[in-house]
Motif scaffolding. Sequence first.
Motif, PDB file in Angstrom:
ATOM      1  N   MET A   1       0.833  -1.191   0.000  1.00  0.00           N
ATOM      2  CA  MET A   1       0.000   0.000   0.000  1.00  0.00           C
ATOM      3  C   MET A   1       0.879   1.257   0.000  1.00  0.00           C
ATOM      4  O   MET A   1       0.581   2.238   0.671  1.00  0.00           O
ATOM      5  N   GLU A   2       1.916   1.175  -0.745  1.00  0.00           N
ATOM      6  CA  GLU A   2       2.882   2.273  -0.867  1.00  0.00           C
ATOM      7  C   GLU A   2       2.207   3.615  -1.189  1.00  0.00           C
ATOM      8  O   GLU A   2       2.595   4.664  -0.664  1.00  0.00           O
ATOM      9  N   VAL A   3       1.186   3.583  -2.023  1.00  0.00           N
ATOM     10  CA  VAL A   3       0.504   4.806  -2.455  1.00  0.00           C
ATOM     11  C   VAL A   3      -0.181   5.523  -1.292  1.00  0.00           C
ATOM     12  O   VAL A   3      -0.450   6.722  -1.377  1.00  0.00           O
ATOM     13  N   SER A  62       2.697  -2.117   9.839  1.00  0.00           N
ATOM     14  CA  SER A  62       1.368  -1.674   9.420  1.00  0.00           C
ATOM     15  C   SER A  62       0.609  -2.835   8.797  1.00  0.00           C
ATOM     16  O   SER A  62       1.212  -3.741   8.220  1.00  0.00           O
ATOM     17  N   ARG A  63      -0.697  -2.790   8.908  1.00  0.00           N
ATOM     18  CA  ARG A  63      -1.539  -3.853   8.363  1.00  0.00           C
ATOM     19  C   ARG A  63      -2.640  -3.258   7.506  1.00  0.00           C
ATOM     20  O   ARG A  63      -3.163  -2.181   7.794  1.00  0.00           O
ATOM     21  N   SER A  64      -3.016  -3.987   6.465  1.00  0.00           N
ATOM     22  CA  SER A  64      -4.155  -3.609   5.636  1.00  0.00           C
ATOM     23  C   SER A  64      -5.028  -4.841   5.426  1.00  0.00           C
ATOM     24  O   SER A  64      -4.516  -5.957   5.272  1.00  0.00           O
ATOM     25  N   VAL A  65      -6.334  -4.617   5.460  1.00  0.00           N
ATOM     26  CA  VAL A  65      -7.298  -5.702   5.304  1.00  0.00           C
ATOM     27  C   VAL A  65      -8.342  -5.258   4.289  1.00  0.00           C
ATOM     28  O   VAL A  65      -8.951  -4.189   4.453  1.00  0.00           O
ATOM     29  N   HIS A  70     -13.518  -1.493   0.586  1.00  0.00           N
ATOM     30  CA  HIS A  70     -12.483  -0.564   1.037  1.00  0.00           C
ATOM     31  C   HIS A  70     -11.372  -1.342   1.746  1.00  0.00           C
ATOM     32  O   HIS A  70     -11.548  -2.508   2.089  1.00  0.00           O
ATOM     33  N   TRP A  71     -10.254  -0.669   1.947  1.00  0.00           N
ATOM     34  CA  TRP A  71      -9.155  -1.205   2.747  1.00  0.00           C
ATOM     35  C   TRP A  71      -9.254  -0.633   4.152  1.00  0.00           C
ATOM     36  O   TRP A  71      -9.460   0.574   4.309  1.00  0.00           O
ATOM     37  N   SER A  72      -9.126  -1.460   5.146  1.00  0.00           N
ATOM     38  CA  SER A  72      -8.936  -0.992   6.524  1.00  0.00           C
ATOM     39  C   SER A  72      -7.441  -1.009   6.779  1.00  0.00           C
ATOM     40  O   SER A  72      -6.782  -2.020   6.532  1.00  0.00           O
ATOM     41  N   LEU A  73      -6.908   0.118   7.232  1.00  0.00           N
ATOM     42  CA  LEU A  73      -5.472   0.265   7.430  1.00  0.00           C
ATOM     43  C   LEU A  73      -5.186   0.551   8.898  1.00  0.00           C
ATOM     44  O   LEU A  73      -5.891   1.349   9.532  1.00  0.00           O
TER      45      LEU A  73
END
Length: 109
Positions: A1-3, A62-65, A70-73
């Motif tokens: 999720m670099e962006v 960091s985590r993303s789901v 949508h993404w939860s970050l």
Amino acid sequence: MEVLRAPLRGIVEAWVSGDYVLSAGVPMVDPPDAETARQVREYIEDYGEQLEALPDEAWPTSRSVWEGDHWSLYVDLWTNSGRSDMVLATKAREEGSKYRVNVVGVYVP
């Protein structure tokens, strides 16, 4: 999720300067509602240490789901003592080739 690193850094930098409502604006970030801004301010102030800008070391933890639409970050926040146990929670939705970010809150898991 670099962006998403730039918007997330922008959120935390605003908070470091005391701008919990993001009044100066952060590109691709919607300002939080008053209740969310109050919750974030209280958590950070009650934590008892000085919040600092996100270092590069914040990203490996960091985590993303993906939540279906949508993404939860979840990003660890850092203070003058290093990595804290506070987490910035956001949601990110695609908007063209970028993502629109909403602050959900700050909490200690």
